[in-house]
Design a protein around this motif. Structure first.
Motif, short mmCIF file in Angstrom:
data_model
loop_
_atom_site.label_atom_id
_atom_site.label_comp_id
_atom_site.label_asym_id
_atom_site.label_seq_id
_atom_site.Cartn_x
_atom_site.Cartn_y
_atom_site.Cartn_z
N HIS A 42 51.65 73.97 31.13
CA HIS A 42 50.21 73.87 30.86
C HIS A 42 49.53 74.80 31.85
O HIS A 42 49.78 74.71 33.05
N MET A 43 48.72 75.71 31.36
CA MET A 43 48.14 76.74 32.21
C MET A 43 46.63 76.83 32.04
O MET A 43 46.11 76.56 30.97
N VAL A 44 45.98 77.25 33.13
CA VAL A 44 44.56 77.59 33.08
C VAL A 44 44.40 78.93 33.78
O VAL A 44 44.71 79.07 34.97
N ILE A 64 46.56 78.25 22.38
CA ILE A 64 45.30 78.24 23.12
C ILE A 64 44.57 76.91 22.87
O ILE A 64 44.29 76.56 21.72
N ILE A 65 44.25 76.21 23.97
CA ILE A 65 43.54 74.93 23.89
C ILE A 65 42.03 75.17 23.99
O ILE A 65 41.26 74.63 23.20
N LYS A 66 41.62 75.97 24.99
CA LYS A 66 40.20 76.25 25.22
C LYS A 66 40.05 77.69 25.68
O LYS A 66 40.92 78.23 26.36
N GLY A 67 38.94 78.31 25.31
CA GLY A 67 38.66 79.67 25.76
C GLY A 67 39.39 80.71 24.92
O GLY A 67 39.80 80.44 23.79
N THR A 101 34.42 85.39 30.24
CA THR A 101 33.61 84.69 31.25
C THR A 101 33.98 83.22 31.40
O THR A 101 33.52 82.55 32.32
N GLU A 102 34.82 82.69 30.51
CA GLU A 102 35.20 81.28 30.53
C GLU A 102 36.71 81.17 30.79
O GLU A 102 37.48 82.02 30.35
N ALA A 103 37.12 80.13 31.51
CA ALA A 103 38.54 79.91 31.76
C ALA A 103 39.27 79.70 30.43
O ALA A 103 38.69 79.22 29.46
N CYS A 104 40.54 80.07 30.40
CA CYS A 104 41.38 79.88 29.21
C CYS A 104 42.45 78.85 29.55
O CYS A 104 43.23 79.03 30.48
N GLU A 105 42.48 77.78 28.77
CA GLU A 105 43.49 76.73 28.93
C GLU A 105 44.48 76.87 27.79
O GLU A 105 44.08 76.98 26.63
#
Length: 123
Positions: A42-44, A64-67, A101-105
């Motif tokens: 699991h990475m951010v 990709i979960i978020k971003g 500009t937003e973190a990627c989870e």
């Protein structure tokens, strides 16, 4: 005689030390439970993060979960968003980054397991 459990719950993944702001929590793999067949992490990736080009000796699946996350694969730039996934075949030259500009989870799965010896990062 106690029967061996046929499952393993991971409650304390191995947190990989990094110096670039990226958070890597390996749930299964070489660093966490010694598994050389697969790794699941699991990475951010923080905004502005990038890695050097690499040519891994393993297939890598990313969900990709978020971003958003950028991939440069054989000189083609691909951007994935939340809910999308990709498989990159082993021995493919690529670069991962988050120029946004937003973190990627995201979740990364490597077959066989990720190792620094097999990732072949360029200097």
């Amino acid at each position: 005689m106690e029967e061996k459990k046929k499952y393993q719950i991971q409650t304390s993944p191995f947190v990989v030390p990094t110096d670039d702001g990226k958070v890597i929590k390996e749930h299964f793999g070489l660093a966490s439970d010694g598994n050389s067949k697969i790794s699941i992490a699991h990475m951010v990736a923080p905004p502005g993060w990038s890695e050097p080009f690499q040519t891994p000796e393993f297939d890598e699946y990313t969900f990709i979960i978020k971003g958003k996350k950028q991939f440069i694969i054989d000189n083609e730039t691909i951007v994935l968003e939340a809910g999308q996934s990709i498989k990159v075949e082993k021995n493919t030259r690529l670069q991962y980054s988050n120029p946004f500009t937003e973190a990627c989870e995201y979740i990364a799965i490597c077959l066989p397991a990720f190792s620094m010896d097999a990732v072949n990062r360029e200097r």
